[in-house]
Write an enzyme that holds these catalytic residues in place. Structure first.
Site, PDB file in Angstrom:
ATOM      1  N   GLU A  45       0.760  -1.241  -0.054  1.00  0.00           N
ATOM      2  CA  GLU A  45       0.134   0.001   0.004  1.00  0.00           C
ATOM      3  C   GLU A  45       0.813   1.257  -0.014  1.00  0.00           C
ATOM      4  O   GLU A  45       0.319   2.179  -0.592  1.00  0.00           O
ATOM      5  CB  GLU A  45      -0.918   0.053   1.206  1.00  0.00           C
ATOM      6  CG  GLU A  45      -1.645   1.262   1.437  1.00  0.00           C
ATOM      7  CD  GLU A  45      -2.216   1.504   2.858  1.00  0.00           C
ATOM      8  OE1 GLU A  45      -2.335   2.526   3.353  1.00  0.00           O
ATOM      9  OE2 GLU A  45      -2.273   0.508   3.537  1.00  0.00           O
ATOM     10  N   ASP A  49       0.778   3.774  -3.366  1.00  0.00           N
ATOM     11  CA  ASP A  49       0.359   5.259  -3.311  1.00  0.00           C
ATOM     12  C   ASP A  49       1.106   6.205  -3.965  1.00  0.00           C
ATOM     13  O   ASP A  49       1.081   6.993  -4.599  1.00  0.00           O
ATOM     14  CB  ASP A  49       0.397   5.709  -1.629  1.00  0.00           C
ATOM     15  CG  ASP A  49       0.166   7.148  -1.449  1.00  0.00           C
ATOM     16  OD1 ASP A  49      -1.111   7.462  -1.810  1.00  0.00           O
ATOM     17  OD2 ASP A  49       1.189   7.830  -0.863  1.00  0.00           O
ATOM     18  N   ASP A 118      -7.282   1.648   0.503  1.00  0.00           N
ATOM     19  CA  ASP A 118      -5.578   1.080   0.871  1.00  0.00           C
ATOM     20  C   ASP A 118      -5.364  -0.023   0.042  1.00  0.00           C
ATOM     21  O   ASP A 118      -4.317  -0.316  -0.707  1.00  0.00           O
ATOM     22  CB  ASP A 118      -5.575   0.557   2.082  1.00  0.00           C
ATOM     23  CG  ASP A 118      -5.884   1.838   3.233  1.00  0.00           C
ATOM     24  OD1 ASP A 118      -5.252   3.011   2.682  1.00  0.00           O
ATOM     25  OD2 ASP A 118      -6.037   1.542   4.276  1.00  0.00           O
ATOM     26  N   GLU A 121      -4.531   0.428  -3.794  1.00  0.00           N
ATOM     27  CA  GLU A 121      -3.142   0.863  -3.925  1.00  0.00           C
ATOM     28  C   GLU A 121      -2.132  -0.275  -3.770  1.00  0.00           C
ATOM     29  O   GLU A 121      -1.050  -0.288  -4.335  1.00  0.00           O
ATOM     30  CB  GLU A 121      -2.701   1.949  -2.615  1.00  0.00           C
ATOM     31  CG  GLU A 121      -3.415   3.363  -2.767  1.00  0.00           C
ATOM     32  CD  GLU A 121      -3.331   4.332  -1.737  1.00  0.00           C
ATOM     33  OE1 GLU A 121      -3.549   5.428  -1.946  1.00  0.00           O
ATOM     34  OE2 GLU A 121      -2.829   3.774  -0.668  1.00  0.00           O
TER      35      GLU A 121
END
Length: 228
Positions: A45, A49, A118, A121
């Protein structure tokens, strides 16, 4: 590693076949299901991102070569925020294949906005590690689709927009007050009030403080604009 039938079907929805299927397995494993022999998706995650951010920043620069940083920043934030990520996750039914612990599953984890945001990602990071940046970039732009070119030129989250509304009128930034909290610890429900120093106030309820604050800010801003 062999993928389950559910994850193979998810690969089709995602549009990427993994050479290293263990990356996908990790990407859909929530921390509530991690163990000594099973890694969760938190590190992925973190990486995803950043991959998403780079792709969106590049796409926005290419789309509008004359835009200033002040114009680009709110558009960027609108494209990478959790609400948008969760919407993309729902688009490919990511929630259906998430590996969740019992308590998280019982609390509706497959539908939680933050969890879905989350997890998408993490999936993007898995694609990046499996096939490189260009493949991840192509996939991201396909999944985000028209969101990129149609992003509102003045895209701001509700809290930012409300704060700017107040500052433009010489007021202090709005405050956010927790009115109540209900539900069990693993699935709380918050009611938050957004307030201005002049007394205007609106409330909203959601499964996280952040979501409730955003919704309350949106409700207050709508009321202020209607009364203007």
């Amino acid at each position: 590693m062999k993928l389950s039938a559910e994850l193979k079907s998810f690969q089709d929805r995602l549009g990427h076949t993994f050479k290293r299927p263990e990356l996908l397995a990790q990407a859909v494993t929530h921390a509530s299901m991690s163990s000594a022999n099973r890694d969760d998706n938190q590190r992925l995650e973190f990486l995803g991102d950043r991959v998403l951010g780079l792709v969106m920043a590049e796409a926005l620069l290419k789309l509008d070569t004359g835009a200033t940083e002040g114009q680009l920043a709110p558009r960027f934030n609108a494209l990478v925020r959790k609400e948008t990520c969760a919407d993309v996750a729902r688009q490919i039914d990511l929630g259906a294949v998430l590996r969740l612990g019992r308590s998280e599953m019982l609390s509706g984890g497959r539908r939680k906005q933050a969890l879905l945001g989350d997890s998408i990602e993490a999936v993007l990071a898995a694609v990046y590690l499996d096939a490189g940046f260009e493949t991840a970039k192509t996939l991201i732009l396909r999944l985000w689709g028209d969101r990129v070119k149609n992003v509102d030129e003045d895209a701001r989250d509700a809290k930012t927009a409300l704060q700017e509304w107040a500052q433009a009128r010489g007021l202090q930034p709005p405050s956010y007050v927790e009115v109540s909290r209900a539900g069990p610890d693993h699935a709380p429900v918050f009611t938050i009030a957004a307030e201005l120093e002049t007394g205007e106030r609106r409330e909203a309820t959601a499964g996280s403080k952040r979501q409730a604050e955003q919704a309350a800010a949106g409700n207050l801003l709508s009321a202020l604009e209607q009364s203007a």
